[in-house]
Design a protein around this motif. Sequence first.
Motif, short mmCIF file in Angstrom:
data_model
loop_
_atom_site.label_atom_id
_atom_site.label_comp_id
_atom_site.label_asym_id
_atom_site.label_seq_id
_atom_site.Cartn_x
_atom_site.Cartn_y
_atom_site.Cartn_z
N GLU A 233 12.81 99.11 -35.65
CA GLU A 233 13.66 98.83 -34.86
C GLU A 233 13.29 97.55 -34.23
O GLU A 233 12.44 97.15 -34.09
CB GLU A 233 13.73 99.90 -34.00
CG GLU A 233 15.01 99.71 -32.95
CD GLU A 233 15.31 101.09 -32.15
OE1 GLU A 233 16.12 100.79 -31.49
OE2 GLU A 233 14.66 101.96 -32.21
N ARG A 239 18.08 96.62 -24.84
CA ARG A 239 18.51 97.38 -25.67
C ARG A 239 17.39 98.49 -26.09
O ARG A 239 17.48 99.69 -26.35
CB ARG A 239 19.19 96.78 -26.71
CG ARG A 239 20.42 97.32 -27.52
CD ARG A 239 20.04 98.65 -28.62
NE ARG A 239 19.23 97.86 -29.61
CZ ARG A 239 18.46 98.53 -30.48
NH1 ARG A 239 18.19 99.80 -30.13
NH2 ARG A 239 17.96 97.90 -31.49
N SER A 242 15.97 100.76 -23.03
CA SER A 242 16.96 101.54 -22.53
C SER A 242 17.81 102.32 -23.23
O SER A 242 18.44 103.46 -23.07
CB SER A 242 18.11 100.35 -21.75
OG SER A 242 18.78 99.81 -22.44
N ASN A 243 17.87 101.86 -24.78
CA ASN A 243 18.70 102.68 -25.67
C ASN A 243 18.06 102.83 -27.00
O ASN A 243 18.64 102.38 -27.95
CB ASN A 243 20.10 102.15 -25.64
CG ASN A 243 21.13 103.13 -26.50
OD1 ASN A 243 20.85 104.43 -26.65
ND2 ASN A 243 22.15 102.63 -27.22
N PRO A 244 16.89 103.29 -27.15
CA PRO A 244 16.05 103.30 -28.41
C PRO A 244 16.92 104.05 -29.41
O PRO A 244 17.39 105.15 -29.27
CB PRO A 244 14.94 103.97 -28.23
CG PRO A 244 15.03 104.67 -26.80
CD PRO A 244 16.04 103.85 -26.27
N GLN A 245 17.09 103.54 -30.78
CA GLN A 245 17.89 104.25 -31.92
C GLN A 245 16.85 104.94 -32.81
O GLN A 245 17.33 106.12 -33.16
CB GLN A 245 18.35 103.48 -32.64
CG GLN A 245 19.58 102.47 -31.78
CD GLN A 245 20.41 103.26 -31.10
OE1 GLN A 245 21.31 103.84 -31.77
NE2 GLN A 245 20.87 102.97 -29.74
N THR A 249 10.58 104.84 -31.80
CA THR A 249 10.62 104.17 -30.65
C THR A 249 11.10 105.00 -29.25
O THR A 249 10.51 104.61 -28.35
CB THR A 249 11.98 103.16 -30.97
OG1 THR A 249 11.85 102.38 -31.93
CG2 THR A 249 12.03 102.26 -29.58
N GLN A 250 11.63 106.05 -29.46
CA GLN A 250 11.92 106.75 -28.64
C GLN A 250 10.48 107.46 -28.00
O GLN A 250 10.22 107.84 -26.88
CB GLN A 250 12.90 108.08 -28.93
CG GLN A 250 13.20 108.92 -27.66
CD GLN A 250 13.95 108.35 -26.86
OE1 GLN A 250 15.03 107.77 -26.73
NE2 GLN A 250 13.40 108.49 -25.39
N ASP A 254 8.93 107.27 -24.36
CA ASP A 254 8.77 108.53 -23.48
C ASP A 254 7.33 108.84 -23.01
O ASP A 254 6.92 109.30 -21.97
CB ASP A 254 9.19 109.71 -24.27
CG ASP A 254 10.67 109.90 -24.56
OD1 ASP A 254 11.28 109.19 -23.75
OD2 ASP A 254 11.04 110.81 -25.55
N PRO A 530 16.02 97.28 -16.64
CA PRO A 530 16.97 97.04 -17.59
C PRO A 530 18.00 95.99 -16.77
O PRO A 530 18.71 95.18 -17.69
CB PRO A 530 17.56 98.39 -18.08
CG PRO A 530 16.35 99.06 -18.04
CD PRO A 530 15.69 98.71 -16.71
N GLU A 534 19.21 92.43 -18.45
CA GLU A 534 20.52 91.99 -18.80
C GLU A 534 21.11 90.98 -18.17
O GLU A 534 21.86 90.26 -18.81
CB GLU A 534 21.22 93.57 -18.82
CG GLU A 534 20.81 94.37 -19.94
CD GLU A 534 21.36 95.70 -19.77
OE1 GLU A 534 22.10 95.99 -18.77
OE2 GLU A 534 20.96 96.67 -20.71
#
Length: 546
Positions: A233, A239, A242-245, A249-250, A254, A530, A534
């Motif tokens: 990723e 990004r 705050s919003n791992p895909q 990465t999550q 965590d 974040p 941003e």
Amino acid sequence: MMQGILDIDALSVRFAGRNSHFDALRGVSLSLEQGRILGVVGESGSGKSVTGLSVMGLLPQQASITGGRIRFKDQDITARTPRHLRGASIAMVFQNPRAALNPTRRICDQLSDVIRAHESLDSGAIRQRVIHLLESVNFPDISRRMGVYPHELSGGLCQRVMIAMAIACSPSVIIADEPTTGLDVLTQKAVMDLLFRLSRERAMSMMLITHDLGLAAQYCDSIAVMQKGTVVESGSPARIFSNPQHAYTQRLVDACMTMHPAQPHPAGKTTSRKRRPLLEVSNLRKRYANGHLAVDGVSFAIAPGESLGLIGESGSGKSTLSRLVGRLLDPDDGAIRFEGRSIGTIGARDFFRAEQRPHIQLVFQDAAGSLNPRFTAFDSIADPVRRLGPARNPGALRHHVEKCAADVGLAPALLDRYPHQLSGGQCARVGIARAISVDPKLLILDEPTAALDVLAQSEILALLERLRREKGMSYLFVSHDLHIVRMICDRMVILQNGKIVETGNCEEVFQNPRAPYTAQLLAAIPHFRPASQEAAAATGTEFAGS
């Protein structure tokens, strides 16, 4: 992919063994733009450092590039990084500055060597350049210290010398490989602020290789997440974090304590300090032969089952104090009492005979370095049992060692391996199993997770908390990472220059620090915000460790 000053396209690297091979990189693609900072994050073994070494042309002999290409300013450097580029156009800051610096040469000579390798200047001009470089990295007392050897400097000052060497010839790209690992939070902030400032002032691009997601989030313009030799990723810090895909990465997010505010330690509400203390330290002092007063009038107590955090920057006296309590050093003054009995008067050389020795055990910072390289994991765990525990027949000893290994989550198949055959997290588990093998009442943990990646760190901390609950042990937890102490300790003691400047419940200290030094430590922790980042990206302003 947008073309940058440094482009890595589908890079694959293979390490050849005697009877097998290992693919360290599998199709890695990255782009570093002019004057920007790219963070490369991931756990140990993900391929971060191999990527950096590939760019520098410093891969070990058993490694080879099997696919892809590396381009620097439109020049293909895949097969070989030209000598005139290495150091002059692309430079590297290594993880362990003491190991990277030549221990037999003065720092001024080592800086001069870099300049001579790429430029033709007389000795006077080189000396002036060296002084200017040291000034640019905020190196203190240059006239006196430029002639010293690396062992005479702190880790933070050695890292400043490494940075000065890296920027000596004004490179276009710097590869910083874990530049702050093992440094305290104040020195870490100083080093990262320095690298960030130099990057902006000199329009240098930087690849920051790190397992500290907080650092990457705060200082980098973009992030690439690596797992098992691939980039899983990439994107902006806001990004990515705050919003791992990607699931990996999550997991990293965590596991990272600097990403989310820690909750008050659960044991803090239940541990009673009304009982007789397990350990009492009163007015302890220690002065070394060179006159340095490392510990100056320190007093504290630890209750049965309590975890006390010992916090401070490098040189604050944390490790000296832990060695005094662990009876590896003799105090000059003061008292150490364990279960109401004085142990400070027993000489460190004789304490191994004392009945309290099995009850006070240590877990060291360098997990691999603290293990005997000639011992298997089994022998390392069994050694204190053989020396301090009751006599056991071979079958009973094996059963006990295997139980200790199971308690720390170490697979039985790993017991026959030597330290160099284990990962950092596995070595840490062996060190903890060795310490608990004689059923101690007090465990002294000296920076036990400092060199571990975020996932291994999270696992070791969860393990320590579980062991404390199950076995009722007390901890003296030495660390420069306040978030880790907040996560695992009931109370904390803040040391500065060998003296206690603040003590209290962890949550109270975090929410309302009384000492200016404590507030300074808290302010130096890298945080991920974040919304702030941003907004900075939208307005084009800088966002870093200010």
